[in-house]
Design a protein around this motif. Structure first.
Motif, PDB file in Angstrom:
ATOM      1  N   GLU A  55      12.385  -4.067  18.088  1.00  0.00           N
ATOM      2  CA  GLU A  55      12.517  -3.526  19.433  1.00  0.00           C
ATOM      3  C   GLU A  55      12.034  -2.082  19.475  1.00  0.00           C
ATOM      4  N   THR A  84      14.049  -0.356  16.221  1.00  0.00           N
ATOM      5  CA  THR A  84      15.211  -1.126  15.759  1.00  0.00           C
ATOM      6  C   THR A  84      14.758  -2.485  15.241  1.00  0.00           C
ATOM      7  N   ILE A  86      16.093  -6.172  13.973  1.00  0.00           N
ATOM      8  CA  ILE A  86      17.247  -7.076  14.078  1.00  0.00           C
ATOM      9  C   ILE A  86      17.005  -8.262  13.145  1.00  0.00           C
ATOM     10  N   GLU A  88      18.619 -11.815  11.999  1.00  0.00           N
ATOM     11  CA  GLU A  88      19.578 -12.853  12.358  1.00  0.00           C
ATOM     12  C   GLU A  88      19.542 -13.985  11.341  1.00  0.00           C
ATOM     13  N   ASN A  99      24.160 -11.154  12.795  1.00  0.00           N
ATOM     14  CA  ASN A  99      22.985 -10.325  12.542  1.00  0.00           C
ATOM     15  C   ASN A  99      23.366  -8.967  11.960  1.00  0.00           C
ATOM     16  N   ASP A 100      22.328  -8.283  11.521  1.00  0.00           N
ATOM     17  CA  ASP A 100      22.455  -6.889  11.121  1.00  0.00           C
ATOM     18  C   ASP A 100      21.260  -6.147  11.719  1.00  0.00           C
ATOM     19  N   THR A 101      21.406  -4.873  11.935  1.00  0.00           N
ATOM     20  CA  THR A 101      20.322  -4.087  12.517  1.00  0.00           C
ATOM     21  C   THR A 101      20.060  -2.841  11.671  1.00  0.00           C
ATOM     22  N   GLU A 102      18.844  -2.358  11.803  1.00  0.00           N
ATOM     23  CA  GLU A 102      18.480  -1.080  11.182  1.00  0.00           C
ATOM     24  C   GLU A 102      17.619  -0.305  12.179  1.00  0.00           C
TER      25      GLU A 102
END
Length: 289
Positions: A55, A84, A86, A88, A99-102
């Motif tokens: 994103e 960002t 994501i 999943e 999920n995790d995000t960075e």
């Protein structure tokens, strides 16, 4: 006294889908015009199928199915801004997707680019008329340049503003292949912008130049006299690089007193004798003197 009894109880532990965890850190710097790569690493004890999305990515930044981020920063881009990622999973056995995000930002180091000549040289000129070619340069990093010509014809020059001028001389039919080179400051080993061009010259007819001529002719009373170029001018007394003596030249007599002018023929008035002053022009078919 106390007594006790014992038994066995079965406890069923229901698996819960654990969220994937990104355990890598994105590099925070890139170089203009060079590919930036970031392979995401993660762990997840429950799943083997994952989906990556990105994103707020800058133009050109993409992520592959295996979590590889790639991007080539273009001229003028100094930062990716905040991006960002994501990650999943597929929901595990319970079907609950987690999920995790960075979030990360990449700063871009600018690189000096080679200047580019984006104009096209006019390919025709006219003899004895100044030819002008104003170069247009694209360079996002610089505004001042050095210009140099190679294999140029005599009198062709380029000034500090990138304006090429040339006045083709008599007999020149082409400039030949000319090379123009433009350099900026040369930082980061930037090369030269180069363009080759050729200019074809259109000939212009020059009027004949009469150095001197025979100013007295003898004709007879009542007899018409045709006056040719060889009667008044020798080959050494006429200059015309475009025409051949005598076949390309003609004499045109102009009106005056005591005679009639008919093209190149002088007709004295009947019974007139004496001197007459005859204005005339010499023509090469295009121009006159």
């Amino acid at each position: 006294s106390r007594s006790s009894t014992s038994d066995t109880m079965t406890i069923i532990i229901i698996p819960v889908n654990d969220a994937p965890i990104i355990n890598s850190i994105a590099p925070d710097s890139a170089t203009e015009d060079e590919e930036y790569l970031y392979q995401i690493n993660w762990e997840d004890i429950d799943d083997s199928i994952f989906v990556f999305t990105i994103e707020d990515a800058p133009d050109g930044m993409v992520i592959s199915d295996s979590g590889l981020v790639s991007w080539v920063p273009i001229d003028g881009v100094t930062s990716s801004d905040v991006v960002t990622i994501i990650l999943e999973d597929n929901g595990g056995s319970e079907g609950v997707i987690k999920n995790d995000t960075e979030a990360f930002e990449v700063d871009v180091e600018p690189i000096n680019d080679t200047p580019e000549i984006i104009s096209v040289a006019p390919d025709s000129a006219y003899e004895d008329i100044e030819y002008i070619y104003e170069l247009e340069i694209f360079d996002p990093d610089d505004e001042e340049f050095n210009f140099q010509l190679f294999n140029e014809p005599d009198s062709m020059v380029v000034d500090e503003n990138g304006i090429i001028t040339w006045t083709p001389r008599e007999g020149e039919v082409t400039s030949g292949t000319v090379t123009i080179q433009v350099l900026d400051g040369g930082e980061d080993d930037a090369g030269a912008g180069i363009q080759e061009f050729e200019v074809f010259v259109n000939a212009i007819n020059d009027p004949p130049i009469i150095i001197s001529f025979i100013d007295t002719l003898i004709v007879y009373e009542d007899i018409s006299q045709k006056i040719g170029i060889t009667d008044i001018v020798t080959e050494l007394e006429i200059v015309d690089p475009d025409n051949n003596y005598p076949e390309d030249f003609s004499v045109i007599l102009l009106p005056g007193e005591n005679y009639i002018a008919d093209g190149d023929t002088l007709i004295p008035y009947t019974n007139y004798f004496g001197e007459v002053s005859v204005p005339l022009v010499i023509s090469d078919g295009t121009d006159t003197s």
